[in-house]
Design an enzyme around this catalytic site. Structure first.
Site, PDB file in Angstrom:
ATOM      1  CB  THR A   1      38.319 -11.291  73.384  1.00 50.94           C
ATOM      2  OG1 THR A   1      37.958 -12.458  74.114  1.00 50.94           O
ATOM      3  CG2 THR A   1      37.120 -10.778  72.599  1.00 50.94           C
TER       4      THR A   1
ATOM      5  CB  THR B   1      34.306 -15.592  71.539  1.00 44.36           C
ATOM      6  OG1 THR B   1      35.200 -16.280  72.423  1.00 44.36           O
ATOM      7  CG2 THR B   1      32.911 -15.614  72.131  1.00 44.36           C
TER       8      THR B   1
ATOM      9  CB  SER C   1      42.552 -15.376  69.824  1.00 43.80           C
ATOM     10  OG  SER C   1      42.204 -15.095  71.158  1.00 43.80           O
TER      11      SER C   1
END
Length: 338
Positions: free
Chosen positions: A100, A19, A66
């Site tokens: 994250t 992000t 991720s």
């Protein structure tokens, strides 16, 4: 005569996407965007104040959400960090821009593999780079501040988000939205960053690095995570065992409790059992020894989250650990009472 040139610390910035490098169609979109759309160089250029802190070399490892990170990316990260620390004695540290969703897993993996006092700092964002009040630029600036701070040495792998400094072992994502989405469960942050600089309320205590010399092959073992719930599917564990999984992490209810369905499935299995760890689904609190579970070959994961227990189990399997070896490692790491 002019003033002498300022010698700034040298840093390596490894970008993986996420992000923090996300791009949305409009500045008001914070949930809909393309993760990893911007390069590490673009992230660096967006924060010109970083030029006053350090001389930063940028290299790309990946450009992905991720959630789509793969073992191959982990291998590249580990190899590049090991090489950088071995060949660049003047390198102050490494900063990794990361999504994250799995940042805590990568941080814990690196903690178990990278044996160097210089800091490795992971940084992410909860809002894409194109959003109003994007948190990525300040997070990145503060991550660099931490990475070049002499007092960060010897503290292991760190994560910097929303002005807080977290250790790899305890940090976890606890919310799907909002810039304050990370906590160090059961421990609290190691320090914080603000206008006055980097603050460490406690002295450094060097974490253990049990797999510092472990080579990582292209083939990784299969380790599954099972989530405890009311009446779990009875066929799931036999199916995984028949498929040849090499490790299982049980996300038990309460303090890592397995149901009768799960215990029976393990007890009735006639073949060799994989390495197995018990974590809990509560979000905090330890999992301790249990005689009934130990009889079935299960070891407690202590305060590790299920995803971090899986990382430990992956490396233990790559290292060829037996159950007795894994039990000893858990004790050395302070995750299991001697």
């Amino acid at each position: 005569m002019g003033e002498p040139a300022v010698q700034r610390p040298a840093l390596l910035l490894l970008s993986t996407g996420g992000t923090i490098a996300g791009s949305g169609a409009t500045s008001t979109q914070v949930n809909t965007y393309a993760a990893g759309a911007l390069s590490g160089d673009a992230l660096l250029a967006a924060v010109p104040e970083l030029q006053q802190l350090a001389t930063i070399r940028v290299e790309a490892i990946a450009s992905v959400d991720s959630a789509d990170l793969q073992f191959a990316h982990w291998r590249l990260l580990v190899a590049r960090i090991r090489e950088a620390f071995q060949t660049q004695p003047d390198l102050a540290g490494v900063v990794i821009t990361h999504g994250t969703n799995t940042l805590e897993e990568t941080a814990w993996l690196l903690q178990l593999l990278i044996d160097d006092p210089r800091p490795v700092v992971l940084v992410g964002a909860m809002r894409p780079a194109t959003a109003l009040s994007a948190d990525g630029p300040l997070n990145l600036y503060q991550a660099v501040e931490v990475a070049i701070d002499p007092q960060a040495r010897g503290r292991g792998v760190l994560a910097v988000l929303d002005g807080e400094i977290h250790g790899a072992r305890a940090v976890t994502k606890v919310a799907t939205q909002g810039v304050g989405a990370f906590r160090s469960t059961g421990a609290g942050p190691l320090g914080w960053v603000d206008d006055a600089g980097v603050h460490w309320p406690a002295a450094a205590g060097a974490p253990m690095v049990p797999f510092a010399a472990l080579p990582l092959s292209s083939m990784w073992p299969q380790v599954a995570i099972l989530h405890g719930c009311v009446e779990p599917p009875a066929a799931l564990i036999p199916a995984l065992l028949q498929a040849g999984v090499q490790g299982l992490v049980f996300t038990g209810t309460g303090a890592g409790q397995l149901s009768a369905v799960e215990r029976t499935a393990i007890d009735q299995w006639n073949g060799p059992l994989p390495l197995m760890l018990r974590a809990n689904r509560c979000g905090s609190g330890p999992v301790h020894r249990c005689a009934d579970h130990a009889r079935l070959g299960l070891l407690p994961a202590g305060t590790l989250s299920p995803q971090k227990a899986r990382v430990l189990l992956l490396l233990a399997l790559i290292a060829g650990y037996t159950r007795a070896d894994l039990e000893g490692e858990l004790q050395r790491l302070g995750l299991m009472a001697v």
